[in-house]
Scaffold this active site. Structure first.
Site, PDB file in Angstrom:
ATOM      1  N   HIS A   1      17.047  48.364  52.478  1.00 36.42           N
ATOM      2  CA  HIS A   1      15.873  49.303  53.102  1.00 36.42           C
ATOM      3  C   HIS A   1      16.291  49.866  54.402  1.00 36.42           C
ATOM      4  O   HIS A   1      15.765  50.215  55.363  1.00 36.42           O
ATOM      5  CB  HIS A   1      14.865  48.184  53.156  1.00 36.42           C
ATOM      6  CG  HIS A   1      14.104  47.749  52.158  1.00 36.42           C
ATOM      7  ND1 HIS A   1      13.999  46.522  51.729  1.00 36.42           N
ATOM      8  CD2 HIS A   1      13.512  48.519  51.053  1.00 36.42           C
ATOM      9  CE1 HIS A   1      13.190  46.294  50.723  1.00 36.42           C
ATOM     10  NE2 HIS A   1      12.983  47.569  50.298  1.00 36.42           N
TER      11      HIS A   1
ATOM     12  N   GLU B   1      21.651  48.099  47.849  1.00 35.79           N
ATOM     13  CA  GLU B   1      20.753  49.357  47.697  1.00 35.79           C
ATOM     14  C   GLU B   1      20.533  49.784  49.166  1.00 35.79           C
ATOM     15  O   GLU B   1      20.249  48.919  50.039  1.00 35.79           O
ATOM     16  CB  GLU B   1      19.515  48.831  46.887  1.00 35.79           C
ATOM     17  CG  GLU B   1      18.360  50.154  46.948  1.00 35.79           C
ATOM     18  CD  GLU B   1      17.233  49.833  46.306  1.00 35.79           C
ATOM     19  OE1 GLU B   1      17.189  48.657  45.341  1.00 35.79           O
ATOM     20  OE2 GLU B   1      16.197  50.239  46.627  1.00 35.79           O
TER      21      GLU B   1
ATOM     22  N   ASN C   1       4.188  58.411  48.349  1.00 44.82           N
ATOM     23  CA  ASN C   1       3.578  57.265  48.959  1.00 44.82           C
ATOM     24  C   ASN C   1       3.270  57.533  50.583  1.00 44.82           C
ATOM     25  O   ASN C   1       4.170  57.799  51.536  1.00 44.82           O
ATOM     26  CB  ASN C   1       4.431  56.015  49.186  1.00 44.82           C
ATOM     27  CG  ASN C   1       3.746  54.779  49.118  1.00 44.82           C
ATOM     28  OD1 ASN C   1       2.556  54.728  49.442  1.00 44.82           O
ATOM     29  ND2 ASN C   1       4.489  53.755  49.142  1.00 44.82           N
TER      30      ASN C   1
ATOM     31  N   GLU D   1      14.290  50.229  37.833  1.00 46.77           N
ATOM     32  CA  GLU D   1      13.752  49.138  38.518  1.00 46.77           C
ATOM     33  C   GLU D   1      12.388  49.146  37.857  1.00 46.77           C
ATOM     34  O   GLU D   1      11.810  50.069  37.271  1.00 46.77           O
ATOM     35  CB  GLU D   1      13.285  49.831  39.775  1.00 46.77           C
ATOM     36  CG  GLU D   1      12.512  48.932  40.780  1.00 46.77           C
ATOM     37  CD  GLU D   1      12.329  49.562  42.141  1.00 46.77           C
ATOM     38  OE1 GLU D   1      12.834  50.438  42.469  1.00 46.77           O
ATOM     39  OE2 GLU D   1      11.700  48.668  42.991  1.00 46.77           O
TER      40      GLU D   1
ATOM     41  N   ARG E   1      19.703  56.455  42.864  1.00 48.41           N
ATOM     42  CA  ARG E   1      18.264  56.031  42.534  1.00 48.41           C
ATOM     43  C   ARG E   1      17.259  56.967  42.643  1.00 48.41           C
ATOM     44  O   ARG E   1      16.072  56.842  42.613  1.00 48.41           O
ATOM     45  CB  ARG E   1      18.250  54.911  43.436  1.00 48.41           C
ATOM     46  CG  ARG E   1      18.657  53.675  43.105  1.00 48.41           C
ATOM     47  CD  ARG E   1      18.315  52.325  43.973  1.00 48.41           C
ATOM     48  NE  ARG E   1      17.132  52.288  44.417  1.00 48.41           N
ATOM     49  CZ  ARG E   1      15.953  51.738  43.655  1.00 48.41           C
ATOM     50  NH1 ARG E   1      16.261  51.516  42.303  1.00 48.41           N
ATOM     51  NH2 ARG E   1      14.701  51.652  44.052  1.00 48.41           N
TER      52      ARG E   1
ATOM     53  N   TYR F   1       9.870  43.121  55.261  1.00 43.47           N
ATOM     54  CA  TYR F   1       9.460  44.232  54.140  1.00 43.47           C
ATOM     55  C   TYR F   1       9.943  43.497  52.591  1.00 43.47           C
ATOM     56  O   TYR F   1      11.162  42.990  52.512  1.00 43.47           O
ATOM     57  CB  TYR F   1       9.985  45.503  54.394  1.00 43.47           C
ATOM     58  CG  TYR F   1       9.526  46.496  53.643  1.00 43.47           C
ATOM     59  CD1 TYR F   1       8.220  46.950  53.574  1.00 43.47           C
ATOM     60  CD2 TYR F   1      10.525  47.031  52.358  1.00 43.47           C
ATOM     61  CE1 TYR F   1       7.904  48.012  52.718  1.00 43.47           C
ATOM     62  CE2 TYR F   1       9.924  47.983  51.438  1.00 43.47           C
ATOM     63  CZ  TYR F   1       8.626  48.378  51.509  1.00 43.47           C
ATOM     64  OH  TYR F   1       8.071  49.286  50.507  1.00 43.47           O
TER      65      TYR F   1
ATOM     66  N   GLU G   1      16.526  56.545  46.592  1.00 42.36           N
ATOM     67  CA  GLU G   1      15.162  56.723  46.092  1.00 42.36           C
ATOM     68  C   GLU G   1      14.336  57.656  47.277  1.00 42.36           C
ATOM     69  O   GLU G   1      13.336  58.221  46.638  1.00 42.36           O
ATOM     70  CB  GLU G   1      14.413  55.152  46.088  1.00 42.36           C
ATOM     71  CG  GLU G   1      14.340  54.678  47.601  1.00 42.36           C
ATOM     72  CD  GLU G   1      13.758  53.104  47.730  1.00 42.36           C
ATOM     73  OE1 GLU G   1      13.974  52.298  46.890  1.00 42.36           O
ATOM     74  OE2 GLU G   1      12.640  52.783  48.614  1.00 42.36           O
TER      75      GLU G   1
ATOM     76  N   ASP H   1       4.598  52.374  43.793  1.00 44.27           N
ATOM     77  CA  ASP H   1       3.920  53.602  44.070  1.00 44.27           C
ATOM     78  C   ASP H   1       4.270  54.798  43.234  1.00 44.27           C
ATOM     79  O   ASP H   1       3.919  55.839  43.330  1.00 44.27           O
ATOM     80  CB  ASP H   1       4.327  53.829  45.505  1.00 44.27           C
ATOM     81  CG  ASP H   1       5.632  53.737  45.920  1.00 44.27           C
ATOM     82  OD1 ASP H   1       6.529  52.771  45.502  1.00 44.27           O
ATOM     83  OD2 ASP H   1       6.106  54.888  46.556  1.00 44.27           O
TER      84      ASP H   1
ATOM     85  N   TRP I   1      13.271  53.066  59.024  1.00 43.27           N
ATOM     86  CA  TRP I   1      12.539  52.534  58.106  1.00 43.27           C
ATOM     87  C   TRP I   1      13.441  51.689  57.230  1.00 43.27           C
ATOM     88  O   TRP I   1      14.441  51.946  56.754  1.00 43.27           O
ATOM     89  CB  TRP I   1      11.969  53.682  57.137  1.00 43.27           C
ATOM     90  CG  TRP I   1      10.746  53.031  56.550  1.00 43.27           C
ATOM     91  CD1 TRP I   1       9.519  53.261  56.713  1.00 43.27           C
ATOM     92  CD2 TRP I   1      10.964  52.390  55.274  1.00 43.27           C
ATOM     93  NE1 TRP I   1       8.719  52.479  55.835  1.00 43.27           N
ATOM     94  CE2 TRP I   1       9.442  52.018  54.958  1.00 43.27           C
ATOM     95  CE3 TRP I   1      12.022  52.144  54.568  1.00 43.27           C
ATOM     96  CZ2 TRP I   1       9.509  51.012  53.893  1.00 43.27           C
ATOM     97  CZ3 TRP I   1      11.603  51.225  53.348  1.00 43.27           C
ATOM     98  CH2 TRP I   1      10.521  50.672  53.047  1.00 43.27           C
TER      99      TRP I   1
ATOM    100  N   ASP J   1      18.150  44.914  48.099  1.00 43.57           N
ATOM    101  CA  ASP J   1      17.580  45.955  48.681  1.00 43.57           C
ATOM    102  C   ASP J   1      17.666  46.001  50.434  1.00 43.57           C
ATOM    103  O   ASP J   1      17.272  44.800  50.831  1.00 43.57           O
ATOM    104  CB  ASP J   1      16.414  46.456  48.216  1.00 43.57           C
ATOM    105  CG  ASP J   1      15.807  47.712  48.669  1.00 43.57           C
ATOM    106  OD1 ASP J   1      16.758  48.486  49.548  1.00 43.57           O
ATOM    107  OD2 ASP J   1      15.049  48.343  48.053  1.00 43.57           O
TER     108      ASP J   1
ATOM    109  N   ARG K   1      16.193  41.392  41.137  1.00 41.62           N
ATOM    110  CA  ARG K   1      16.411  41.732  42.636  1.00 41.62           C
ATOM    111  C   ARG K   1      16.064  40.440  43.493  1.00 41.62           C
ATOM    112  O   ARG K   1      14.903  40.066  43.352  1.00 41.62           O
ATOM    113  CB  ARG K   1      15.733  43.093  43.089  1.00 41.62           C
ATOM    114  CG  ARG K   1      15.752  43.366  44.449  1.00 41.62           C
ATOM    115  CD  ARG K   1      15.157  44.604  44.813  1.00 41.62           C
ATOM    116  NE  ARG K   1      14.179  44.351  45.763  1.00 41.62           N
ATOM    117  CZ  ARG K   1      13.338  45.338  46.393  1.00 41.62           C
ATOM    118  NH1 ARG K   1      13.840  46.580  46.192  1.00 41.62           N
ATOM    119  NH2 ARG K   1      12.411  44.891  47.075  1.00 41.62           N
TER     120      ARG K   1
HETATM  121  C1  CS2 Z   1      11.763  49.804  47.777  1.00 38.86           C
HETATM  122  C2  CS2 Z   1      10.164  50.361  47.660  1.00 38.86           C
HETATM  123  O1  CS2 Z   1      11.423  49.286  45.414  1.00 38.86           O
HETATM  124  C3  CS2 Z   1      12.372  49.505  46.151  1.00 38.86           C
HETATM  125  O2  CS2 Z   1      13.628  49.666  46.083  1.00 38.86           O
HETATM  126  O3  CS2 Z   1      12.508  50.286  48.591  1.00 38.86           O
HETATM  127  O4  CS2 Z   1       9.469  49.199  48.154  1.00 38.86           O
HETATM  128  C4  CS2 Z   1       9.873  51.362  48.611  1.00 38.86           C
HETATM  129  O5  CS2 Z   1      10.260  51.146  49.539  1.00 38.86           O
HETATM  130  C5  CS2 Z   1       8.522  52.019  48.350  1.00 38.86           C
HETATM  131  O6  CS2 Z   1       8.619  52.486  46.935  1.00 38.86           O
HETATM  132  C6  CS2 Z   1       8.500  52.870  49.073  1.00 38.86           C
HETATM  133  O7  CS2 Z   1       7.422  54.022  48.825  1.00 38.86           O
HETATM  134 MG    MG Z   2      14.649  50.358  47.426  1.00 38.55          MG
END
Ligand code: CS2
Ligand code: MG
Length: 403
Positions: A213, A237, A38, A340, A284, A160, A263, A317, A403, A211, A148
């Protein structure tokens, strides 16, 4: 021997960008691999076209492990998201070919099904707690066993993961990164209220996930974990950035809320300490960003020794090719936890026809040989690449933030 005769990279944007590798063989069988990273899509496309594909031609497509080792061990520059996504795409495509040649769905080659289906979690998000919980009820009515919960933070203009589209959110939303404001204090007050209301309205028979993030420090994450303990979250998460894996010791000391991370990981080295010290409960990492089926199985094998279960990333993505691969992995691996699932747009599903399907809270990869995911190249060509970035975060005083 089944000889690799050609390979190409297909970049398409049916609503969002996807990078797909197609490997062709002398027996007419081809394989597909997802290479989508992404916001950095073209870097992987170039890595494959300019540096990997020339080395693949003429090799035996059946020698998956040897080709993996050639691309990883044989290269001077190891690891990193671009490299590992490129290796993953090759690996997925080769497993796809092997499955098609064998006439078997990939999960059969990975040892067969360890379960009847793959439990998935849906995304309930809303500006307010009420809106989020309404979405959660909508998913629970469709049979989802895990949801979630993400809600807007009172006092912050945007958050976000909370979008206008109720069915999914598109993480990369602008051709130059948009900016969100972040306040840890406001956020930390909002999540316990969301979970308290969540348990009241949704009951205790559904798994609730959240999440973070990467937005907290370890001690803040410890406090949030403790605050949420009464509501028994399935996982928290990405509590904190994980370059320093020892960070998680501090979180662990303060809470029994289960932790998920990974992730953005791309190799077993990113999670070795987290797993061996039992600092997390769910890993993850997923097929496309962690070196393909071959490497993800290695991570899962290590995790299994330490009671860590899998929870593959599956936002929009990650292309349907990756989702197909992930579902074969999930169905077969002994220490599966959850997958997920945020379904793709109709345009994306049309470009990538697939055998996987949803029923009653579970996905199943289907019985088509290989990954069970194809690409309609003529349709893909109608959607040219569009630059798109994930948003960035600043604190209220203007400082750049995680981020
Ligand atoms: C997120 C995603 O799905 C998740 O857990 O953290 O939105 C992630 O930020 C995006 O896939 C980033 O590419
Ligand atoms: Mg995530």
């Amino acid at each position: 021997m089944i000889k690799i005769t050609g390979a190409k990279v297909i970049v398409t944007c049916p609503g969002r960008n996807f990078v797909t590798l197609k490997i062709e063989t002398d027996q007419g069988v081809y394989g597909l691999g997802d290479a989508t990273l992404n916001g950095r899509e073209l870097a992987v496309a170039s890595y494959l076209t300019d540096h990997v594909i020339p080395c693949l031609i003429g090799r035996d497509a059946h020698r998956i492990e040897d080709i993996w080792q050639f691309l990883y061990r044989g290269a001077y520059w190891r690891r990193g998201p671009v490299t590992m996504s490129a290796i993953a795409a090759v690996d997925m495509a080769l497993w796809d070919i092997k499955g098609k040649v064998a006439g078997l769905p990939l999960y059969q080659l990975l040892g067969g099904a360890s379960r009847d289906g793959v439990m998935v979690y849906a995304h309930a998000n809303g500006v307010s707690i009420e809106e989020t919980l309404e979405r959660a009820e909508h998913y629970i009515a469709q049979g989802y066993k895990a949801v979630r919960l993400q809600s807007g933070v009172p006092g912050l203009k945007s958050t976000y993961g909370v979008s206008k589209d109720k069915d999914r959110y598109e993480p990369a939303d602008a051709d130059i990164p948009s900016e969100n404001l972040w306040s840890t204090e406001k956020y930390l007050r909002s999540v316990p209220a969301l979970f308290e209301a969540g348990r009241e309205k949704l009951g205790w028979d559904v798994h609730l996930l959240h999440d973070i993030h990467h937005r907290l420090t370890p001690i803040e994450a410890g406090r949030l974990g403790k605050d949420l303990e009464p509501y028994r979250p399935f996982w928290l998460e990405d509590a904190t950035p994980a370059e320093n894996q020892a960070n998680f010791r501090l979180i662990r000391q303060h809470t029994t809320s289960p932790l998920a991370v990974g992730e953005v990981f791309n190799s077993i080295w990113d999670c070795k300490q987290l797993i061996e010290e039992q600092l997390i409960d769910y890993i993850r990492a997923t097929v496309v960003h962690a070196g393909g089926i071959t490497h993800l199985r290695r991570i899962a094998g290590l995790a299994d020794l330490y009671n860590v279960r899998t929870g593959c990333h599956g936002a929009t993505d990650l292309s349907p090719v990756c989702m197909g691969a992930a579902l074969h992995f999930d169905l077969s691996v002994p220490n599966f936890g959850v997958q997920e699932y945020m379904h793709h747009t109709e345009e994306t599903d049309a470009v990538f026809p697939h055998a996987y399907s949803y029923a009653d809270g579970m996905l199943h990869p289907g019985e088509a040989p290989g990954l069970g995911v194809d690409i309609d190249e003529a349709l893909a060509a109608k959607y040219p690449y569009r630059r798109a970035y994930l948003p960035v975060n600043r604190l209220e005083d203007g400082s750049m933030y995680n981020w």
